[in-house]
Design a protein around this motif. Structure first.
Motif, PDB file in Angstrom:
ATOM      1  N   THR A   1     -20.195  27.635  61.128  1.00 17.40           N
ATOM      2  CA  THR A   1     -21.061  28.807  61.101  1.00 17.40           C
ATOM      3  C   THR A   1     -22.438  28.417  60.579  1.00 17.40           C
ATOM      4  N   THR A   2     -23.409  29.270  60.827  1.00 14.25           N
ATOM      5  CA  THR A   2     -24.756  29.007  60.323  1.00 14.25           C
ATOM      6  C   THR A   2     -24.917  29.656  58.956  1.00 14.25           C
ATOM      7  N   ILE A   3     -25.955  29.280  58.256  1.00 13.77           N
ATOM      8  CA  ILE A   3     -26.249  29.879  56.954  1.00 13.77           C
ATOM      9  C   ILE A   3     -26.500  31.378  57.104  1.00 13.77           C
ATOM     10  N   TYR A   4     -27.090  31.777  58.218  1.00  4.77           N
ATOM     11  CA  TYR A   4     -27.370  33.196  58.456  1.00  4.77           C
ATOM     12  C   TYR A   4     -26.076  33.978  58.664  1.00  4.77           C
ATOM     13  N   GLU A   5     -25.185  33.423  59.472  1.00  2.52           N
ATOM     14  CA  GLU A   5     -23.896  34.092  59.701  1.00  2.52           C
ATOM     15  C   GLU A   5     -23.114  34.197  58.397  1.00  2.52           C
ATOM     16  N   ALA A   6     -23.147  33.138  57.598  1.00  2.00           N
ATOM     17  CA  ALA A   6     -22.456  33.153  56.309  1.00  2.00           C
ATOM     18  C   ALA A   6     -23.067  34.205  55.386  1.00  2.00           C
ATOM     19  N   PHE A   7     -24.394  34.305  55.373  1.00  2.00           N
ATOM     20  CA  PHE A   7     -25.057  35.291  54.523  1.00  2.00           C
ATOM     21  C   PHE A   7     -24.636  36.702  54.905  1.00  2.00           C
ATOM     22  N   TYR A   8     -24.731  37.044  56.185  1.00  2.00           N
ATOM     23  CA  TYR A   8     -24.415  38.405  56.596  1.00  2.00           C
ATOM     24  C   TYR A   8     -22.922  38.711  56.473  1.00  2.00           C
ATOM     25  N   SER A   9     -22.090  37.711  56.623  1.00  2.00           N
ATOM     26  CA  SER A   9     -20.661  37.887  56.388  1.00  2.00           C
ATOM     27  C   SER A   9     -20.412  38.174  54.912  1.00  2.00           C
ATOM     28  N   GLY A  10     -21.057  37.414  54.042  1.00  2.00           N
ATOM     29  CA  GLY A  10     -20.925  37.633  52.599  1.00  2.00           C
ATOM     30  C   GLY A  10     -21.467  38.987  52.175  1.00  2.00           C
ATOM     31  N   TYR A  11     -22.588  39.365  52.761  1.00  2.00           N
ATOM     32  CA  TYR A  11     -23.205  40.671  52.491  1.00  2.00           C
ATOM     33  C   TYR A  11     -22.228  41.793  52.830  1.00  2.00           C
TER      34      TYR A  11
ATOM     35  N   LYS B   1     -18.995  41.570  53.095  1.00  2.00           N
ATOM     36  CA  LYS B   1     -17.828  41.463  52.213  1.00  2.00           C
ATOM     37  C   LYS B   1     -18.111  42.108  50.853  1.00  2.00           C
ATOM     38  N   ILE B   2     -19.277  41.864  50.299  1.00  2.00           N
ATOM     39  CA  ILE B   2     -19.641  42.449  49.003  1.00  2.00           C
ATOM     40  C   ILE B   2     -19.694  43.970  49.096  1.00  2.00           C
TER      41      ILE B   2
ATOM     42  N   GLU C   1     -16.112  45.228  49.268  1.00  2.00           N
ATOM     43  CA  GLU C   1     -15.429  45.110  47.970  1.00  2.00           C
ATOM     44  C   GLU C   1     -15.820  46.226  47.013  1.00  2.00           C
ATOM     45  N   HIS C   2     -17.013  46.763  47.194  1.00  2.00           N
ATOM     46  CA  HIS C   2     -17.493  47.842  46.332  1.00  2.00           C
ATOM     47  C   HIS C   2     -17.397  49.216  47.006  1.00  2.00           C
ATOM     48  N   ASN C   3     -16.643  49.253  48.099  1.00  2.00           N
ATOM     49  CA  ASN C   3     -16.430  50.495  48.851  1.00  2.00           C
ATOM     50  C   ASN C   3     -17.736  51.170  49.251  1.00  2.00           C
ATOM     51  N   ILE C   4     -18.690  50.371  49.673  1.00  2.00           N
ATOM     52  CA  ILE C   4     -19.966  50.899  50.137  1.00  2.00           C
ATOM     53  C   ILE C   4     -19.995  50.787  51.658  1.00  2.00           C
ATOM     54  N   ALA C   5     -20.048  51.921  52.326  1.00  4.44           N
ATOM     55  CA  ALA C   5     -20.094  51.936  53.790  1.00  4.44           C
ATOM     56  C   ALA C   5     -21.449  51.406  54.241  1.00  4.44           C
ATOM     57  N   LYS C   6     -21.460  50.649  55.310  1.00  2.42           N
ATOM     58  CA  LYS C   6     -22.711  50.099  55.840  1.00  2.42           C
ATOM     59  C   LYS C   6     -23.413  51.150  56.697  1.00  2.42           C
ATOM     60  N   THR C   7     -23.910  52.172  56.033  1.00  2.00           N
ATOM     61  CA  THR C   7     -24.685  53.209  56.692  1.00  2.00           C
ATOM     62  C   THR C   7     -26.153  52.804  56.662  1.00  2.00           C
TER      63      THR C   7
ATOM     64  N   ILE D   1     -24.133  49.718  65.887  1.00  6.97           N
ATOM     65  CA  ILE D   1     -23.901  50.882  65.037  1.00  6.97           C
ATOM     66  C   ILE D   1     -22.886  51.796  65.728  1.00  6.97           C
ATOM     67  N   VAL D   2     -21.775  52.045  65.035  1.00  6.66           N
ATOM     68  CA  VAL D   2     -20.701  52.875  65.567  1.00  6.66           C
ATOM     69  C   VAL D   2     -20.490  54.048  64.615  1.00  6.66           C
ATOM     70  N   ASP D   3     -20.711  55.248  65.116  1.00 13.69           N
ATOM     71  CA  ASP D   3     -20.557  56.462  64.299  1.00 13.69           C
ATOM     72  C   ASP D   3     -21.331  56.371  62.982  1.00 13.69           C
ATOM     73  N   GLY D   4     -22.557  55.850  63.054  1.00 10.29           N
ATOM     74  CA  GLY D   4     -23.411  55.770  61.878  1.00 10.29           C
ATOM     75  C   GLY D   4     -23.122  54.605  60.941  1.00 10.29           C
ATOM     76  N   ILE D   5     -22.168  53.761  61.308  1.00 11.29           N
ATOM     77  CA  ILE D   5     -21.800  52.611  60.478  1.00 11.29           C
ATOM     78  C   ILE D   5     -22.285  51.325  61.154  1.00 11.29           C
ATOM     79  N   TYR D   6     -22.957  50.504  60.395  1.00  9.65           N
ATOM     80  CA  TYR D   6     -23.414  49.203  60.889  1.00  9.65           C
ATOM     81  C   TYR D   6     -22.190  48.305  60.950  1.00  9.65           C
ATOM     82  N   ASP D   7     -21.664  48.173  62.153  1.00 15.74           N
ATOM     83  CA  ASP D   7     -20.371  47.537  62.367  1.00 15.74           C
ATOM     84  C   ASP D   7     -20.447  46.013  62.281  1.00 15.74           C
ATOM     85  N   GLU D   8     -20.950  45.407  63.297  1.00 16.45           N
ATOM     86  CA  GLU D   8     -21.041  43.940  63.323  1.00 16.45           C
ATOM     87  C   GLU D   8     -22.432  43.545  63.787  1.00 16.45           C
TER      88      GLU D   8
END
Length: 181
Positions: free
Chosen positions: A9-19, A21-22, A25-31, A94-101
């Protein structure tokens, strides 16, 4: 680094994957609200807003674009957005207001393609590219290859080392401090 290599993977893919995940883990929807959190508090380099308001305007025939490896919607929500003709960055599905992938990963290798797109869509001949790090190297190379002008902005000793490296490779025309006033 080991994880990047093992997962191919690239550093960018790893960053956004980690983002993602965090946030999970904190139950924050990606709205949009979560993705753009804090954008109104972004502090820009001294003099930058004044530069856009008084000098680099469409009325003066100058078009400004932001090409970033950051989240496009975040940058569009900052106060700088109203001064530029376009913003290109990482895009999400964006699916139903959620930033999916991540739909489009704008990494340093993609920046020249975006510059080509901007040039093609706007029939621009004179290009000035301003960047602040090694992630701009491919864009600097491309702009130089088509006769454009490149400017590296920085302020730290590390920035000066990066600039020297890029300058030695013949892809930087000028070094400026991150102060536009």
């Amino acid at each position: 680094k080991r994880i990047l290599i093992e997962k191919n993977t690239t550093i960018y893919e790893a960053f956004y994957s980690g983002y993602s995940k965090i946030l999970a883990e904190h139950n924050i929807a990606k709205t949009k609200e979560a993705i753009t959190y804090g954008c109104e508090d972004v502090e820009f380099n001294p003099g930058l807003i004044d530069y856009f308001e008084n000098y680099a305007t469409q009325e003066n025939g100058i078009s400004n674009y932001i090409v970033t490896s950051g989240i496009e919607d975040y940058v569009k929500a900052t106060k700088i957005a109203k001064y530029v003709s376009g913003i290109y960055g990482v895009q999400y599905n964006i699916v139903d207001g959620i930033y999916d992938e991540v739909l489009f990963m704008l990494d340093d290798k993609q920046k020249p393609n975006i510059i080509k797109k901007i040039i093609g869509e706007n029939n621009k001949e004179e290009i000035i590219y301003i960047g602040d790090g090694m992630t701009d190297e491919d864009a600097f190379k491309y702009v130089k290859s088509i006769g454009g002008y490149t400017i590296f902005v920085g302020e730290s000793e590390e920035d000066k080392k990066v600039y020297q490296n890029l300058k030695e490779n013949g892809i930087i025309d000028k070094y400026c401090l991150k102060d536009y006033s």
